[in-house]
Motif scaffolding. Structure first.
Motif, mmCIF file in Angstrom:
data_model
loop_
_atom_site.group_PDB
_atom_site.id
_atom_site.type_symbol
_atom_site.label_atom_id
_atom_site.label_comp_id
_atom_site.label_asym_id
_atom_site.label_seq_id
_atom_site.Cartn_x
_atom_site.Cartn_y
_atom_site.Cartn_z
ATOM 1 N N ARG A 14 0.850 -1.201 0.000
ATOM 2 C CA ARG A 14 0.000 0.000 0.000
ATOM 3 C C ARG A 14 0.881 1.245 0.000
ATOM 4 O O ARG A 14 1.899 1.295 0.672
ATOM 5 N N THR A 15 0.449 2.245 -0.759
ATOM 6 C CA THR A 15 1.199 3.497 -0.837
ATOM 7 C C THR A 15 0.377 4.637 -0.250
ATOM 8 O O THR A 15 -0.841 4.562 -0.167
ATOM 9 N N GLY A 16 1.079 5.672 0.134
ATOM 10 C CA GLY A 16 0.446 6.863 0.685
ATOM 11 C C GLY A 16 0.615 8.022 -0.269
ATOM 12 O O GLY A 16 0.730 7.836 -1.487
ATOM 13 N N PRO A 17 0.679 9.232 0.293
ATOM 14 C CA PRO A 17 0.884 10.414 -0.544
ATOM 15 C C PRO A 17 2.132 10.275 -1.413
ATOM 16 O O PRO A 17 3.121 9.676 -1.005
ATOM 17 N N GLN A 19 2.612 8.405 -3.734
ATOM 18 C CA GLN A 19 2.837 7.002 -4.094
ATOM 19 C C GLN A 19 4.041 6.373 -3.390
ATOM 20 O O GLN A 19 4.641 5.438 -3.893
ATOM 21 N N LYS A 20 4.388 6.895 -2.214
ATOM 22 C CA LYS A 20 5.478 6.306 -1.422
ATOM 23 C C LYS A 20 4.915 5.151 -0.602
ATOM 24 O O LYS A 20 3.816 5.275 -0.032
ATOM 25 N N PRO A 21 5.659 4.038 -0.509
ATOM 26 C CA PRO A 21 5.181 2.899 0.284
ATOM 27 C C PRO A 21 4.981 3.290 1.747
ATOM 28 O O PRO A 21 5.805 4.007 2.325
ATOM 29 N N LEU A 22 3.878 2.815 2.333
ATOM 30 C CA LEU A 22 3.642 3.043 3.757
ATOM 31 C C LEU A 22 4.534 2.124 4.578
ATOM 32 O O LEU A 22 4.811 0.994 4.172
ATOM 33 N N LEU A 23 4.967 2.607 5.726
ATOM 34 C CA LEU A 23 5.761 1.781 6.621
ATOM 35 C C LEU A 23 4.861 0.761 7.303
ATOM 36 O O LEU A 23 3.674 1.011 7.536
ATOM 37 N N PHE A 24 5.431 -0.385 7.656
ATOM 38 C CA PHE A 24 4.682 -1.457 8.304
ATOM 39 C C PHE A 24 3.895 -0.944 9.508
ATOM 40 O O PHE A 24 2.718 -1.236 9.654
ATOM 41 N N THR A 25 4.520 -0.144 10.346
ATOM 42 C CA THR A 25 3.856 0.339 11.562
ATOM 43 C C THR A 25 2.654 1.229 11.259
ATOM 44 O O THR A 25 1.698 1.253 12.018
#
Length: 138
Positions: A14-17, A19-25
């Motif tokens: 899953r990516t956030g703003p 399109q950077k990957p979200l961190l596991f936490t």
């Protein structure tokens, strides 16, 4: 099974703003680490967190998020399997308590070829929590 670190990108992809990957936490980790207090908000998030649980070998989370009508007694992980990635193809909310998620998960067994699991999964929401029911292999 690999130990997932809070500072690593989440295996679910899953990516956030931007399109950077979200961190596991900040992604599936909050559901895996705090299942009792933080349920997945929708079927897609549950499906992604279940993929991450397979990557990390979290059998307890997988069993807890499997609907009781279909839940196996236990889950055994093949130590030679390496999960390679997840692609969510679609997420359909059918009504307030039912949803479907179509995905492709890739894995590789030691010494074997890479394999794709393409499934349309069914989910149900009960008492504020989403559960995996079953799926059709595509």
């Amino acid at each position: 099974m690999p130990q997932l670190l809070s500072s690593q990108p989440c295996p679910c992809g899953r990516t956030g703003p931007a399109q950077k990957p979200l961190l596991f936490t900040n992604c599936c980790g909050r559901y895996l680490d705090h299942f009792d207090a933080v349920p997945a908000p929708d079927a897609e998030s549950l499906m992604r967190s279940r993929y991450t649980a397979f990557v990390a070998g979290h059998a307890d989370y997988l069993l807890a998020t499997w609907h009781t009508t279909q839940r196996p007694a236990s889950i055994e992980f093949d130590p030679g399997v390496r999960w390679l990635g997840l692609e969510v193809r679609s997420h359909r909310q059918l009504d307030a308590t039912h949803a479907e998620v179509e995905f492709v998960a890739r894995q590789k067994s030691s010494g074997g070829p890479a394999v794709r699991l393409h499934e349309r999964s069914r989910f149900v929401r009960e008492e504020g929590r989403w559960y995996y029911v079953d799926g059709d292999i595509q």
